[in-house]
Design a protein around this motif. Structure first.
Motif, PDB file in Angstrom:
ATOM      1  N   PRO A  78       0.839  -1.199   0.000  1.00 23.98           N
ATOM      2  CA  PRO A  78       0.000   0.000   0.000  1.00 23.98           C
ATOM      3  C   PRO A  78       0.876   1.253   0.000  1.00 23.98           C
ATOM      4  CG  PRO A  78       0.111  -0.908   2.211  1.00 23.98           C
ATOM      5  CD  PRO A  78       0.915  -1.828   1.318  1.00 23.98           C
ATOM      6  N   THR A  79       0.261   2.411  -0.148  1.00 23.90           N
ATOM      7  CA  THR A  79       1.016   3.662  -0.101  1.00 23.90           C
ATOM      8  C   THR A  79       0.689   4.362   1.202  1.00 23.90           C
ATOM      9  OG1 THR A  79      -0.777   4.764  -1.268  1.00 23.90           O
ATOM     10  CG2 THR A  79       1.003   3.893  -2.606  1.00 23.90           C
ATOM     11  N   HIS A  80       1.719   4.647   1.991  1.00 24.17           N
ATOM     12  CA  HIS A  80       1.516   5.281   3.295  1.00 24.17           C
ATOM     13  C   HIS A  80       1.754   6.794   3.261  1.00 24.17           C
ATOM     14  CE1 HIS A  80       2.017   1.074   4.680  1.00 24.17           C
ATOM     15  NE2 HIS A  80       1.262   1.460   5.686  1.00 24.17           N
ATOM     16  N   ARG A  81       2.493   7.289   2.255  1.00 26.42           N
ATOM     17  CA  ARG A  81       2.901   8.689   2.285  1.00 26.42           C
ATOM     18  C   ARG A  81       2.453   9.506   1.082  1.00 26.42           C
ATOM     19  NH1 ARG A  81       7.174  10.087   5.659  1.00 26.42           N
ATOM     20  NH2 ARG A  81       7.717   8.451   7.151  1.00 26.42           N
ATOM     21  N   VAL A  82       2.365   8.853  -0.066  1.00 27.29           N
ATOM     22  CA  VAL A  82       2.017   9.584  -1.295  1.00 27.29           C
ATOM     23  C   VAL A  82       0.794   8.915  -1.905  1.00 27.29           C
ATOM     24  CG1 VAL A  82       2.806  10.204  -3.627  1.00 27.29           C
ATOM     25  CG2 VAL A  82       4.440  10.193  -1.726  1.00 27.29           C
ATOM     26  N   ALA A  83      -0.259   9.693  -2.151  1.00 31.55           N
ATOM     27  CA  ALA A  83      -1.471   9.117  -2.746  1.00 31.55           C
ATOM     28  C   ALA A  83      -1.190   8.728  -4.192  1.00 31.55           C
ATOM     29  CB  ALA A  83      -2.613  10.125  -2.678  1.00 31.55           C
ATOM     30  N   LEU A 106       5.584  -2.646  -6.665  1.00 31.88           N
ATOM     31  CA  LEU A 106       4.423  -1.840  -7.043  1.00 31.88           C
ATOM     32  C   LEU A 106       3.767  -1.256  -5.806  1.00 31.88           C
ATOM     33  CD1 LEU A 106       3.259  -4.397  -9.621  1.00 31.88           C
ATOM     34  CD2 LEU A 106       3.227  -1.965 -10.173  1.00 31.88           C
ATOM     35  N   ALA A 107       3.617   0.061  -5.799  1.00 34.38           N
ATOM     36  CA  ALA A 107       2.896   0.746  -4.728  1.00 34.38           C
ATOM     37  C   ALA A 107       1.443   0.885  -5.189  1.00 34.38           C
ATOM     38  CB  ALA A 107       3.516   2.108  -4.455  1.00 34.38           C
ATOM     39  N   VAL A 108       0.547   0.188  -4.498  1.00 31.07           N
ATOM     40  CA  VAL A 108      -0.855   0.117  -4.924  1.00 31.07           C
ATOM     41  C   VAL A 108      -1.659   1.156  -4.159  1.00 31.07           C
ATOM     42  CG1 VAL A 108      -2.880  -1.382  -5.108  1.00 31.07           C
ATOM     43  CG2 VAL A 108      -0.573  -2.349  -5.395  1.00 31.07           C
ATOM     44  N   GLY A 109      -2.202   2.125  -4.882  1.00 32.88           N
ATOM     45  CA  GLY A 109      -3.021   3.164  -4.262  1.00 32.88           C
ATOM     46  C   GLY A 109      -4.495   2.870  -4.479  1.00 32.88           C
ATOM     47  N   PRO A 148       6.132   7.754  -4.849  1.00 31.82           N
ATOM     48  CA  PRO A 148       5.497   6.928  -3.809  1.00 31.82           C
ATOM     49  C   PRO A 148       6.467   5.944  -3.163  1.00 31.82           C
ATOM     50  CG  PRO A 148       4.208   6.909  -5.841  1.00 31.82           C
ATOM     51  CD  PRO A 148       5.504   7.564  -6.162  1.00 31.82           C
ATOM     52  N   HIS A 149       7.553   5.612  -3.870  1.00 35.19           N
ATOM     53  CA  HIS A 149       8.502   4.622  -3.356  1.00 35.19           C
ATOM     54  C   HIS A 149       9.592   5.246  -2.475  1.00 35.19           C
ATOM     55  CE1 HIS A 149       7.065   1.106  -5.579  1.00 35.19           C
ATOM     56  NE2 HIS A 149       6.773   1.952  -6.549  1.00 35.19           N
TER      57      HIS A 149
END
Length: 272
Positions: A82-87, A154-157, A128-129
């Motif tokens: 998941p993404t914790h900092r960047v949407a 992969l950062a999944v938003g 995001p990474h």
């Protein structure tokens, strides 16, 4: 957009030791303490938690201990978080070509990267990474359990689970490809309430019910995609460990839930 070809560690010294010897020893300790599961087939996919190692390292190790038999076989790991900092709208691939940890560099699988970039819902964005811990904390476990491998991070938003399932399907491969979903469970409930909520979430995952909400698991977007793919490939989830921070290193007033789950092709099921 300018980018570095390497993504340096963002949380070394915070979530896990920055010193390579300490890190290696800590991960090795978690892995040796992880109890082997009742015999399950080699997992195609894992769900593992991503908190600081003192909180969730022992739980994550229960998933990674399942890879011991396949350390030479697995060459590619699809690593979704998941993404914790960047949407993010959709799924973000990094432009970086390797991820660095204190244990060394992990290359990004170029062929898989080129294939993924063309798929629906996928964008390329390093932002995001850059500060995201959810992929980074999985890497030392992979570095400790596999020999030569590359990752597709992969950062999944806000992503459609069908797009996530489509990506997994496109890159499914054979036994050389492992899928890892980085996710914690419920966040900041009192201990007993968290246990109750997380058991309900686990029951839903066991049913391959792909309607998890982000309140149930921060990696819900990625997990729902995996559950859709698991339905198609007849994978069976095996819960290896389920605990929360109140069981490991935290107080019991506001806890975070952790599970490690392996998904394997159930041969019995295939025979009936």
């Amino acid at each position: 957009m300018a980018h570095a070809s390497q993504r340096p560690p963002a949380v070394a010294g915070l979530f896990y030791p920055a010193d390579p010897h300490s890190l290696h020893a800590q991960v090795a300790g978690f892995l040796s303490a992880a109890l082997p599961a009742e015999h399950i087939e080699a997992p195609k996919a894992l769900i593992a938690p991503h908190a600081g190692y003192i909180y969730s390292g022992a739980v994550a190790a229960c998933a990674y201990a399942e890879l011991a038999q396949r350390r030479n076989l697995i060459r590619r790991v699809l690593l979704l978080c998941p993404t914790h900092r960047v949407a993010v709208r959709g799924m973000a691939l990094p432009a970086a070509q390797s991820f660095i940890t204190p244990l060394g560099a992990v290359p990004v699988d170029r062929e898989a990267w080129l294939q993924a970039r063309e798929l629906p819902g996928v964008i390329v964005d390093d932002r995001p990474h850059a500060e995201e811990h959810a992929i980074e904390v999985q890497l030392p476990f992979l570095q400790s359990t596999l020999d030569h491998f590359a990752v597709l991070p992969l950062a999944v938003g806000h992503a459609d689970p069908l797009d996530v399932a489509g990506l997994l399907e496109a890159l499914w491969g054979g036994p050389e490809t492992l899928i890892v979903i980085s996710s914690d469970l419920s966040h900041y409930h009192p201990y007993r309430q968290a246990q109750w909520r997380d058991k309900a979430t686990i029951a839903q995952i066991r049913q391959l019910d792909a309607t998890l909400s982000p309140e149930q698991a921060c990696g819900a977007g990625a997990i729902n995609g995996l559950l859709l793919a698991a339905q198609r490939h007849r994978l069976t989830p095996h819960v290896l460990d389920l605990r929360n921070s109140g069981d490991t290193a935290g107080d019991r007033d506001r806890v975070v839930g952790y599970a490690s789950i392996a998904f394997s092709e159930d041969l019995d099921r295939a025979h009936h």
